[in-house]
Design an enzyme around this catalytic site. Structure first.
Site, short mmCIF file in Angstrom:
data_model
loop_
_atom_site.label_atom_id
_atom_site.label_comp_id
_atom_site.label_asym_id
_atom_site.label_seq_id
_atom_site.Cartn_x
_atom_site.Cartn_y
_atom_site.Cartn_z
N CYS A 74 0.82 -1.22 0.00
CA CYS A 74 0.00 0.00 0.00
C CYS A 74 0.86 1.27 0.00
CB CYS A 74 -0.93 -0.01 1.21
SG CYS A 74 -0.12 -0.51 2.75
N HIS B 18 -2.60 5.59 6.19
CA HIS B 18 -1.22 6.07 6.34
C HIS B 18 -1.20 7.54 5.92
CE1 HIS B 18 0.13 1.91 6.49
NE2 HIS B 18 -0.22 1.69 5.24
P1 NAD Z 1 -5.47 -10.70 6.16
O1 NAD Z 1 -4.86 -11.35 7.36
O2 NAD Z 1 -6.53 -9.69 6.33
O3 NAD Z 1 -6.05 -11.84 5.20
C1 NAD Z 1 -5.35 -12.99 4.87
C2 NAD Z 1 -6.31 -14.15 4.70
O4 NAD Z 1 -5.61 -15.30 4.21
C3 NAD Z 1 -6.97 -14.55 6.02
O5 NAD Z 1 -8.36 -14.72 5.80
C4 NAD Z 1 -6.28 -15.88 6.35
O6 NAD Z 1 -7.13 -16.76 7.10
C5 NAD Z 1 -6.01 -16.44 4.96
N1 NAD Z 1 -4.97 -17.47 4.92
C6 NAD Z 1 -4.13 -17.89 5.90
N2 NAD Z 1 -3.33 -18.88 5.46
C7 NAD Z 1 -3.65 -19.11 4.16
C8 NAD Z 1 -3.20 -19.98 3.17
N3 NAD Z 1 -2.22 -20.87 3.43
N4 NAD Z 1 -3.75 -19.94 1.95
C9 NAD Z 1 -4.73 -19.06 1.67
N5 NAD Z 1 -5.22 -18.20 2.57
C10 NAD Z 1 -4.69 -18.22 3.81
O7 NAD Z 1 -4.25 -10.12 5.31
P2 NAD Z 1 -4.26 -8.87 4.34
O8 NAD Z 1 -4.13 -7.63 5.15
O9 NAD Z 1 -5.36 -9.01 3.37
O10 NAD Z 1 -2.85 -9.05 3.61
C11 NAD Z 1 -2.67 -9.95 2.54
C12 NAD Z 1 -1.43 -9.55 1.77
O11 NAD Z 1 -1.63 -8.22 1.27
C13 NAD Z 1 -0.13 -9.48 2.58
O12 NAD Z 1 0.94 -9.78 1.74
C14 NAD Z 1 -0.07 -8.02 2.99
O13 NAD Z 1 1.25 -7.60 3.30
C15 NAD Z 1 -0.58 -7.36 1.73
N6 NAD Z 1 -1.14 -6.02 1.90
C16 NAD Z 1 -1.89 -5.71 3.00
C17 NAD Z 1 -2.38 -4.42 3.14
C18 NAD Z 1 -3.18 -4.03 4.35
O14 NAD Z 1 -3.08 -2.89 4.77
N7 NAD Z 1 -3.96 -4.90 4.94
C19 NAD Z 1 -2.13 -3.46 2.17
C20 NAD Z 1 -1.42 -3.82 1.01
C21 NAD Z 1 -0.90 -5.11 0.90
#
Ligand code: NAD
Length: 351
Positions: A144, A224
């Site tokens: 992000c 942010h």
């Molecule tokens: P999150 O924790 O909200 O969601 C992740 C989901 O994946 C959960 O529902 C979890 O149960 C599931 N999961 C766990 N193990 C798994 C597996 N082996 N296979 C498939 N699914 C599985 O996470 P998020 O915030 O959505 O982040 C996901 C990615 O996006 C990360 O790489 C993070 O760094 C990136 N990201 C997050 C944000 C943010 O602010 N939340 C912003 C940009 C990028």
């Protein structure tokens, strides 16, 4: 039109559920399904929306889904087999593990910013390097913060040439539903060792930009905030900078009269506009903050909605990797239209 691209969402949390909804808005893509580790309120809403739910580990999860009254369509491996491309939105570090499955099944997959650049080998921002993702098996959509920086730096580098950037990331401690993260009552230099990884991460997309970054974590969940300082090759007027930024629909300039004084106001504005989940997918730049001196040194503040700014980039990345649209500009136009993104002109917004 050619057959729709079949997209599977492996990981359905903050980012995954938004990408799934965005895929549903595209006329050149279709959603095969979403993979969940366990039944919960997000799975319940996905089922209500009619999304096919696949289990990440069916042996463990099947009885839990059954007890919750949610039917599962199979394992995530079965879902992946049916898809043309997988958007991996699993937690940081798990994407790298999942890559083994995508390799085994010979499927293209996209990772998110929590994974290292090396997991995919190509890091993506739609405006800056769409072409590099065309036809690739693995691509990472940058985080992000990096997405927010890349959009801004691409526009200003193209307009005036960038000599050097210094940026301070004032980061939200966690997402609104993220009760395990903090801080609750502190300002945390993160990392303490400087500079932070955000500059090198920008360089995975735009290697030629000279950039130093620092980051602190704050007790807030909404957005942010970036303070960005840069030296430009040309010396534009403030008006030139504003006119340049206005050419990019994923950048919003907030005029003073809207009286948006904080990230809380930005999110409240999203609520008032009736945006889904109050998502503010554009970089939100305070027009008033833009200042340029006689030597071409520029300063500004921008707010970045961490939960949603990467969503349009994920949609463009699907088009690039599958090659259904080789022109990045056209893909962005299509995504902007379907997601309701556009240059910020309050009189053109539909409520
Ligand atoms: P999150 O924790 O909200 O969601 C992740 C989901 O994946 C959960 O529902 C979890 O149960 C599931 N999961 C766990 N193990 C798994 C597996 N082996 N296979 C498939 N699914 C599985 O996470 P998020 O915030 O959505 O982040 C996901 C990615 O996006 C990360 O790489 C993070 O760094 C990136 N990201 C997050 C944000 C943010 O602010 N939340 C912003 C940009 C990028």
């Amino acid at each position: 039109m050619a057959d729709k691209i079949k997209v599977a969402l492996n990981g359905y949390g903050t980012i995954g559920k938004r990408v799934a909804d965005a895929v549903m808005r595209q006329d050149d893509m279709t959603l095969v399904g979403i993979a969940k580790t366990k039944p919960d309120y997000e799975a319940y809403v996905a089922a209500k929306k009619g999304y096919a739910i696949y289990a990440v580990d069916p042996a463990k999860a099947e009885s839990k889904f059954k007890a919750a009254g949610l039917s599962i369509a199979g394992s995530n491996e079965e879902m992946i087999k049916k898809a043309d491309i997988i958007v991996d939105c699993a937690p940081e570090g798990i994407g790298e593990e999942n890559k083994k499955l995508y390799e085994k099944l010979k499927k293209p997959a996209m990772f998110q910013g929590g994974e290292e650049h090396e997991v995919a080998g190509v890091s993506f921002n739609a405006a800056a390097n769409y072409d590099q993702a065309i036809g690739k098996q693995f691509v990472r959509v940058v985080s992000c913060n990096t997405t927010g920086l890349c959009r801004l730096l691409y526009a200003l580098d193209k307009g005036f040439g960038i000599k050097k950037v210094r940026a301070t990331m004032m980061r939200r401690g966690g997402d609104p539903n993220d009760i395990k993260r903090g801080p609750i009552n502190a300002i945390v230099p993160d990392p303490i060792h400087l500079p932070s990884h955000h500059g090198p991460d920008v360089n995975t997309v735009m290697p030629h930009i000279k950039i130093d970054t620092v980051a602190v974590k704050l007790p807030t969940t909404l957005m942010h905030m970036h303070y960005v300082n840069m030296n430009l090759n040309k010396v534009p007027s403030r008006e030139d900078v504003i006119a340049t930024l206005k050419q990019y629909p994923r950048i919003w300039l907030i005029p003073p009269w809207l009286n948006i004084k904080s990230t809380a106001d930005v999110i409240e504005f999203g609520r008032e506009l009736g945006r889904p989940r109050n998502d503010m997918m554009e970089n939100v730049i305070w027009e008033e903050s833009i200042a340029v001196d006689k030597e071409g040194e520029l300063n500004l503040f921008q707010a970045i909605h961490q939960e949603s700014d990467v969503i349009p980039e994920n949609i463009d990345c699907i088009r690039a990797m599958t090659g259904i649209e080789k022109d990045g500009k056209k893909s962005m136009e299509k995504t902007n239209k379907t997601m309701g993104l556009g240059n910020f002109n309050p009189w053109k917004l539909t409520l």
